[in-house]
Design a protein around this motif. Sequence first.
Motif, PDB file in Angstrom:
ATOM      1  N   ALA A  19       0.821  -1.223   0.000  1.00  0.00           N
ATOM      2  CA  ALA A  19       0.000   0.000   0.000  1.00  0.00           C
ATOM      3  C   ALA A  19       0.849   1.266   0.000  1.00  0.00           C
ATOM      4  CB  ALA A  19      -0.919   0.011   1.222  1.00  0.00           C
ATOM      5  N   VAL A  20       2.056   1.184   0.554  1.00  0.00           N
ATOM      6  CA  VAL A  20       2.868   2.392   0.749  1.00  0.00           C
ATOM      7  C   VAL A  20       4.236   2.227   0.099  1.00  0.00           C
ATOM      8  CG1 VAL A  20       4.041   3.805   2.501  1.00  0.00           C
ATOM      9  CG2 VAL A  20       1.683   3.063   2.888  1.00  0.00           C
ATOM     10  N   LEU A  21       4.628   3.259  -0.637  1.00  0.00           N
ATOM     11  CA  LEU A  21       5.976   3.314  -1.209  1.00  0.00           C
ATOM     12  C   LEU A  21       6.807   4.269  -0.364  1.00  0.00           C
ATOM     13  CD1 LEU A  21       7.960   2.687  -3.564  1.00  0.00           C
ATOM     14  CD2 LEU A  21       7.053   4.745  -4.684  1.00  0.00           C
ATOM     15  N   LYS A  22       7.879   3.754   0.210  1.00  0.00           N
ATOM     16  CA  LYS A  22       8.765   4.615   1.001  1.00  0.00           C
ATOM     17  C   LYS A  22       9.874   5.120   0.088  1.00  0.00           C
ATOM     18  CE  LYS A  22       9.046   4.290   5.318  1.00  0.00           C
ATOM     19  NZ  LYS A  22       8.607   5.241   6.378  1.00  0.00           N
ATOM     20  N   ALA A  60       3.477  18.385   5.201  1.00  0.00           N
ATOM     21  CA  ALA A  60       4.812  18.943   5.146  1.00  0.00           C
ATOM     22  C   ALA A  60       5.549  18.487   3.883  1.00  0.00           C
ATOM     23  CB  ALA A  60       5.596  18.477   6.364  1.00  0.00           C
ATOM     24  N   SER A  61       5.214  17.299   3.385  1.00  0.00           N
ATOM     25  CA  SER A  61       6.140  16.709   2.404  1.00  0.00           C
ATOM     26  C   SER A  61       6.054  17.341   1.014  1.00  0.00           C
ATOM     27  CB  SER A  61       5.937  15.192   2.318  1.00  0.00           C
ATOM     28  OG  SER A  61       4.594  14.899   2.056  1.00  0.00           O
ATOM     29  N   GLY A  62       5.055  18.182   0.741  1.00  0.00           N
ATOM     30  CA  GLY A  62       4.996  18.842  -0.561  1.00  0.00           C
ATOM     31  C   GLY A  62       5.837  20.113  -0.645  1.00  0.00           C
ATOM     32  N   SER A  99      -5.850  11.765   6.076  1.00  0.00           N
ATOM     33  CA  SER A  99      -4.442  11.379   5.898  1.00  0.00           C
ATOM     34  C   SER A  99      -4.340   9.930   5.465  1.00  0.00           C
ATOM     35  CB  SER A  99      -3.674  11.576   7.203  1.00  0.00           C
ATOM     36  OG  SER A  99      -2.411  10.967   7.081  1.00  0.00           O
ATOM     37  N   PHE A 100      -3.747   9.718   4.279  1.00  0.00           N
ATOM     38  CA  PHE A 100      -3.573   8.353   3.803  1.00  0.00           C
ATOM     39  C   PHE A 100      -2.554   7.608   4.649  1.00  0.00           C
ATOM     40  CE2 PHE A 100      -1.386   5.131   1.356  1.00  0.00           C
ATOM     41  CZ  PHE A 100      -2.446   4.361   0.950  1.00  0.00           C
ATOM     42  N   THR A 101      -1.468   8.280   5.010  1.00  0.00           N
ATOM     43  CA  THR A 101      -0.374   7.572   5.685  1.00  0.00           C
ATOM     44  C   THR A 101      -0.612   7.402   7.192  1.00  0.00           C
ATOM     45  OG1 THR A 101       0.745   9.704   5.440  1.00  0.00           O
ATOM     46  CG2 THR A 101       1.572   7.894   4.122  1.00  0.00           C
ATOM     47  N   ILE A 124       0.837  21.310  -6.156  1.00  0.00           N
ATOM     48  CA  ILE A 124       1.992  20.406  -6.220  1.00  0.00           C
ATOM     49  C   ILE A 124       1.952  19.504  -4.997  1.00  0.00           C
ATOM     50  CG2 ILE A 124       4.520  20.292  -5.961  1.00  0.00           C
ATOM     51  CD1 ILE A 124       4.001  21.247  -8.706  1.00  0.00           C
ATOM     52  N   ASP A 125       2.205  18.202  -5.187  1.00  0.00           N
ATOM     53  CA  ASP A 125       2.368  17.314  -4.029  1.00  0.00           C
ATOM     54  C   ASP A 125       3.302  16.171  -4.388  1.00  0.00           C
ATOM     55  OD1 ASP A 125       2.103  16.612  -1.379  1.00  0.00           O
ATOM     56  OD2 ASP A 125       0.030  15.927  -1.517  1.00  0.00           O
ATOM     57  N   ASP A 126       3.802  15.505  -3.349  1.00  0.00           N
ATOM     58  CA  ASP A 126       4.743  14.410  -3.596  1.00  0.00           C
ATOM     59  C   ASP A 126       4.025  13.154  -4.087  1.00  0.00           C
ATOM     60  OD1 ASP A 126       3.553  14.003  -1.085  1.00  0.00           O
ATOM     61  OD2 ASP A 126       5.354  13.149  -0.185  1.00  0.00           O
ATOM     62  N   PHE A 127       2.881  12.815  -3.463  1.00  0.00           N
ATOM     63  CA  PHE A 127       2.166  11.578  -3.808  1.00  0.00           C
ATOM     64  C   PHE A 127       0.707  11.868  -4.111  1.00  0.00           C
ATOM     65  CE2 PHE A 127       5.689   9.258  -2.002  1.00  0.00           C
ATOM     66  CZ  PHE A 127       5.617   8.016  -2.604  1.00  0.00           C
ATOM     67  N   LEU A 128       0.129  11.050  -4.966  1.00  0.00           N
ATOM     68  CA  LEU A 128      -1.324  11.034  -5.165  1.00  0.00           C
ATOM     69  C   LEU A 128      -1.796   9.599  -4.960  1.00  0.00           C
ATOM     70  CD1 LEU A 128      -4.089  12.092  -6.100  1.00  0.00           C
ATOM     71  CD2 LEU A 128      -3.273  11.981  -8.458  1.00  0.00           C
ATOM     72  N   ALA A 129      -2.693   9.429  -3.988  1.00  0.00           N
ATOM     73  CA  ALA A 129      -3.209   8.086  -3.679  1.00  0.00           C
ATOM     74  C   ALA A 129      -4.729   8.093  -3.861  1.00  0.00           C
ATOM     75  CB  ALA A 129      -2.797   7.691  -2.269  1.00  0.00           C
ATOM     76  N   ASN A 130      -5.465   8.407  -2.784  1.00  0.00           N
ATOM     77  CA  ASN A 130      -6.933   8.478  -2.917  1.00  0.00           C
ATOM     78  C   ASN A 130      -7.431   9.870  -3.303  1.00  0.00           C
ATOM     79  OD1 ASN A 130      -7.395   5.767  -2.335  1.00  0.00           O
ATOM     80  ND2 ASN A 130      -7.252   6.145  -0.134  1.00  0.00           N
ATOM     81  N   GLY A 131      -6.533  10.821  -3.278  1.00  0.00           N
ATOM     82  CA  GLY A 131      -6.881  12.155  -3.782  1.00  0.00           C
ATOM     83  C   GLY A 131      -7.398  13.133  -2.739  1.00  0.00           C
ATOM     84  N   SER A 132      -7.395  12.731  -1.459  1.00  0.00           N
ATOM     85  CA  SER A 132      -7.966  13.621  -0.445  1.00  0.00           C
ATOM     86  C   SER A 132      -7.156  14.917  -0.295  1.00  0.00           C
ATOM     87  CB  SER A 132      -8.048  12.887   0.898  1.00  0.00           C
ATOM     88  OG  SER A 132      -8.557  13.738   1.877  1.00  0.00           O
ATOM     89  N   ALA A 133      -5.837  14.813  -0.344  1.00  0.00           N
ATOM     90  CA  ALA A 133      -4.999  16.022  -0.202  1.00  0.00           C
ATOM     91  C   ALA A 133      -5.307  17.006  -1.338  1.00  0.00           C
ATOM     92  CB  ALA A 133      -3.521  15.642  -0.198  1.00  0.00           C
ATOM     93  N   LEU A 134      -5.364  16.519  -2.570  1.00  0.00           N
ATOM     94  CA  LEU A 134      -5.640  17.412  -3.703  1.00  0.00           C
ATOM     95  C   LEU A 134      -7.062  17.960  -3.639  1.00  0.00           C
ATOM     96  CD1 LEU A 134      -3.974  15.980  -6.956  1.00  0.00           C
ATOM     97  CD2 LEU A 134      -3.250  17.897  -5.529  1.00  0.00           C
ATOM     98  N   GLU A 156       2.307   9.105  -8.610  1.00  0.00           N
ATOM     99  CA  GLU A 156       0.880   8.738  -8.541  1.00  0.00           C
ATOM    100  C   GLU A 156       0.781   7.231  -8.421  1.00  0.00           C
ATOM    101  OE1 GLU A 156      -1.553  10.131 -11.798  1.00  0.00           O
ATOM    102  OE2 GLU A 156      -3.141   8.672 -11.360  1.00  0.00           O
ATOM    103  N   LYS A 157       0.077   6.765  -7.399  1.00  0.00           N
ATOM    104  CA  LYS A 157      -0.217   5.337  -7.306  1.00  0.00           C
ATOM    105  C   LYS A 157      -1.530   5.131  -8.070  1.00  0.00           C
ATOM    106  CE  LYS A 157       0.201   5.357  -2.848  1.00  0.00           C
ATOM    107  NZ  LYS A 157       0.108   4.850  -1.466  1.00  0.00           N
ATOM    108  N   ALA A 158      -1.365   4.791  -9.350  1.00  0.00           N
ATOM    109  CA  ALA A 158      -2.505   4.776 -10.266  1.00  0.00           C
ATOM    110  C   ALA A 158      -3.477   3.637  -9.977  1.00  0.00           C
ATOM    111  CB  ALA A 158      -1.999   4.699 -11.712  1.00  0.00           C
TER     112      ALA A 158
END
Length: 191
Positions: A19-22, A60-62, A99-101, A124-134, A156-158
């Motif tokens: 589920a998570v890419l570090k 913070a990570s973006g 928060s996904f993480t 701009i963001d580092d990751f796109l998962a379920n899209g809640s941040a965007l 993007e975790k497509a």
Amino acid sequence: MKLLEERIRRDGKIRENGAVLKVDSFLNHQIDVELYNEMGREFFRLFGDEGVTRILTIEASGIGIACVTAQYFGVPVLFAKKSKTRNIDGSVYVTQVHSFTHGGDYDVMVAKDFLLPTDRVLLIDDFLANGSALQGLMDLVSQAGATVVGAGICVEKAFQPGGDALRAQGLRVESLARIAAMSEEAGGTFC
Ligand code: 5GP
């Protein structure tokens, strides 16, 4: 973007049952500034003629990649701040993000002074998962009456629904690496 894909292949670590890419060794703990610089250049190639006036990201990570990207555009970076305080005096726009993480919901806010109806905003963001941040960032821009020109995402975790859902809403999403599938045993594959 080949450079980012190669780096993920080499140094990325797949965790939590796929589920998570570090990417802590180069993207969001220790930072490879040269790689950030190449990603910023690519975002400028993609969005450089959109008349961007402000870059918006989320704490913070973006923040790091947003700042490097902003140097190409010559515009300020605004980051949505995690907030525990109430919007007592009405001077901020507030929205809720899941928060996904870490799990759970939290509020983020930006000061009304820094997001204007005339703004053309690149997210701009580092990751796109379920899209809640965007979705949260889009909500802040919409509260300000400003315009979103698109979203620039590093990874993007497509296989998660965020990217497709946002594109279906009409958002231009440009991801520098799109992961089609990943598992701890088999590793990851790109789109
Ligand atoms: P979303 O809101 O799209 O579900 O998740 C995006 C946010 O969650 C990003 O801001 C990022 O910080 C975090 N995130 C989501 N998936 C991952 C992942 O696989 N690895 C890392 N390092 N962060 C992730």
